[in-house]
Design a protein around this motif. Structure first.
Motif, mmCIF file in Angstrom:
data_model
loop_
_atom_site.group_PDB
_atom_site.id
_atom_site.type_symbol
_atom_site.label_atom_id
_atom_site.label_comp_id
_atom_site.label_asym_id
_atom_site.label_seq_id
_atom_site.Cartn_x
_atom_site.Cartn_y
_atom_site.Cartn_z
ATOM 1 N N ASN A 32 9.446 -9.041 -4.370
ATOM 2 C CA ASN A 32 8.220 -8.995 -3.585
ATOM 3 C C ASN A 32 7.438 -7.778 -4.067
ATOM 4 O OD1 ASN A 32 9.168 -11.138 -1.975
ATOM 5 N ND2 ASN A 32 10.259 -9.700 -0.656
ATOM 6 N N PHE A 34 3.854 -5.216 -3.892
ATOM 7 C CA PHE A 34 2.840 -4.674 -2.996
ATOM 8 C C PHE A 34 1.969 -3.663 -3.745
ATOM 9 C CE2 PHE A 34 5.098 -5.997 0.917
ATOM 10 C CZ PHE A 34 6.370 -6.167 0.432
ATOM 11 N N TYR A 36 -0.349 -0.489 -2.245
ATOM 12 C CA TYR A 36 -0.821 0.293 -1.112
ATOM 13 C C TYR A 36 -1.875 1.279 -1.607
ATOM 14 C CZ TYR A 36 2.867 -1.159 2.160
ATOM 15 O OH TYR A 36 3.683 -1.869 3.005
ATOM 16 N N GLN A 38 -3.988 4.990 -0.457
ATOM 17 C CA GLN A 38 -4.032 6.152 0.432
ATOM 18 C C GLN A 38 -5.351 6.870 0.187
ATOM 19 O OE1 GLN A 38 -0.864 9.027 -0.175
ATOM 20 N NE2 GLN A 38 -0.947 9.671 1.956
ATOM 21 N N GLY A 41 -6.917 12.096 2.986
ATOM 22 C CA GLY A 41 -6.698 12.486 4.373
ATOM 23 C C GLY A 41 -6.215 11.375 5.279
ATOM 24 N N HIS A 43 -3.556 7.741 5.940
ATOM 25 C CA HIS A 43 -2.209 7.264 5.650
ATOM 26 C C HIS A 43 -2.254 6.038 4.753
ATOM 27 C CE1 HIS A 43 -2.924 4.159 8.760
ATOM 28 N NE2 HIS A 43 -3.499 5.136 9.425
ATOM 29 N N LEU A 44 -1.108 5.651 4.285
ATOM 30 C CA LEU A 44 -1.002 4.499 3.396
ATOM 31 C C LEU A 44 -1.401 3.212 4.102
ATOM 32 C CD1 LEU A 44 2.332 5.575 1.879
ATOM 33 C CD2 LEU A 44 0.514 4.689 0.452
ATOM 34 N N LEU A 46 -1.913 -1.168 3.347
ATOM 35 C CA LEU A 46 -1.632 -2.268 2.436
ATOM 36 C C LEU A 46 -2.925 -2.841 1.870
ATOM 37 C CD1 LEU A 46 0.651 -4.159 1.332
ATOM 38 C CD2 LEU A 46 -0.005 -5.725 3.164
ATOM 39 N N LYS A 49 -0.325 -8.128 -1.241
ATOM 40 C CA LYS A 49 1.100 -8.328 -1.488
ATOM 41 C C LYS A 49 1.328 -9.696 -2.112
ATOM 42 C CE LYS A 49 1.826 -9.920 3.269
ATOM 43 N NZ LYS A 49 2.482 -9.646 4.565
ATOM 44 N N GLU A 88 -5.625 7.281 -3.779
ATOM 45 C CA GLU A 88 -4.405 7.160 -4.566
ATOM 46 C C GLU A 88 -3.808 5.774 -4.316
ATOM 47 O OE1 GLU A 88 -1.693 10.416 -4.199
ATOM 48 O OE2 GLU A 88 -0.660 9.873 -6.053
ATOM 49 N N PHE A 90 -0.667 3.020 -4.898
ATOM 50 C CA PHE A 90 0.761 2.923 -5.122
ATOM 51 C C PHE A 90 1.179 1.463 -5.270
ATOM 52 C CE2 PHE A 90 2.052 7.257 -4.243
ATOM 53 C CZ PHE A 90 1.036 7.738 -3.436
ATOM 54 N N LYS A 101 15.513 -2.603 -1.120
ATOM 55 C CA LYS A 101 14.866 -1.332 -0.809
ATOM 56 C C LYS A 101 13.483 -1.324 -1.440
ATOM 57 C CE LYS A 101 17.201 2.482 -0.966
ATOM 58 N NZ LYS A 101 17.940 3.687 -1.432
ATOM 59 N N LEU A 102 12.487 -0.892 -0.688
ATOM 60 C CA LEU A 102 11.123 -0.812 -1.218
ATOM 61 C C LEU A 102 11.026 0.411 -2.114
ATOM 62 C CD1 LEU A 102 8.355 -2.230 -0.999
ATOM 63 C CD2 LEU A 102 7.788 -0.647 0.821
ATOM 64 N N PHE A 104 8.671 2.653 -4.602
ATOM 65 C CA PHE A 104 7.285 2.959 -4.915
ATOM 66 C C PHE A 104 7.158 3.535 -6.316
ATOM 67 C CE2 PHE A 104 4.685 2.466 -1.103
ATOM 68 C CZ PHE A 104 5.636 2.324 -0.115
ATOM 69 N N GLN A 106 4.923 6.074 -8.903
ATOM 70 C CA GLN A 106 4.506 7.458 -8.713
ATOM 71 C C GLN A 106 3.073 7.584 -8.202
ATOM 72 O OE1 GLN A 106 7.187 9.391 -8.438
ATOM 73 N NE2 GLN A 106 6.471 10.908 -9.897
#
Lengths: 114, 114
Positions: A32, A34, A36, A38, A41, A43-44, A46, A49, A88, A90, A101-102, A104, A106
């Protein structure tokens, strides 16, 4: 180990330029994918996906990404960027199922000049 | 919905002190994730809870870190004793159920350990 690579660490574009951010992953099974974002200032959030089906995925704010299984890639694109796209970005990958496990990448910092 | 709530937003402490970060997931979400973001290592998953039970804590760096989820609406991440290398932004995220669902991120806690 599963890893995610984002080739561009810092991208600078002028408004109206086209954008493509690279993302490659190393896992060979069903994944899967994704993207994301940011904003400064904030938050991340989506963007889009991919789980299955059409490998060309449309997201919010005019973004899209194409899953190319043979290349283990999930590149993000936008035909014409705006100053407000400065953020930014991701890429993240997880294996299908509930035990993955997701992971990410860099991150890529995009700066759009007005 | 208010989204994922984290507190405090900023924390400055001295080496050796105990630090507790708090997270309230989105109501109805059964999965909760703690991440750490640093310039050097990017975004890393620390621990993942499902239905209040820790499922994957392989990302917890060492015994100084511990996380709890006493109920569906609250989780804590504790560092004791804190060290300067723990300085980072710590994000909490929640999802309806497991990895396949979109993760919604909180605003993060910026931790500085002097």
């Amino acid at each position: 180990a599963q890893s995610v690579s984002q080739h561009n660490h810092h991208v600078i574009l002028s408004e109206a330029a086209s954008l493509e951010l690279g993302c490659n992953y190393s896992y060979g099974g069903t994944v899967n994918l994704f993207w994301y974002v940011q904003y400064p200032g904030q938050h991340l959030q989506l963007l889009l996906k991919y789980f299955s089906g059409d490998p060309l995925v449309k997201g919010i704010k005019g973004f899209e990404a194409e899953f190319i299984k043979s290349k283990f890639s999930f590149n993000l694109r936008k035909p014409s960027v705006q100053w407000s796209d400065t953020a930014e970005y991701f890429c993240a990958v997880t294996r299908s199922g509930n035990t993955g496990k997701l992971i990410f990448g860099q991150g890529t910092t995009l700066q759009v000049k007005p | 919905d208010a989204g994922v709530i984290q507190s405090p937003r900023h924390e400055v402490t001295e080496m050796g002190q105990e630090v507790t970060l708090r997270c309230k997931p989105i109501s109805g979400h059964n999965s909760l994730f703690w991440y750490r973001q640093t310039m050097m290592r990017g975004l890393e998953l620390l621990i993942y809870f499902n239905n209040n039970v820790p499922i994957d804590d392989s990302g917890m760096p060492e015994d100084r870190f511990s996380a709890k989820m006493p109920n569906a609406s609250f989780s804590t991440l504790k560092i004791q004793p804190s060290e300067p290398r723990d300085s980072a932004v710590y994000f909490c995220a929640s999802a309806r159920q497991g990895w396949k669902d979109t993760q919604y991120f909180g605003p993060g806690t910026r931790l500085t350990v002097l």
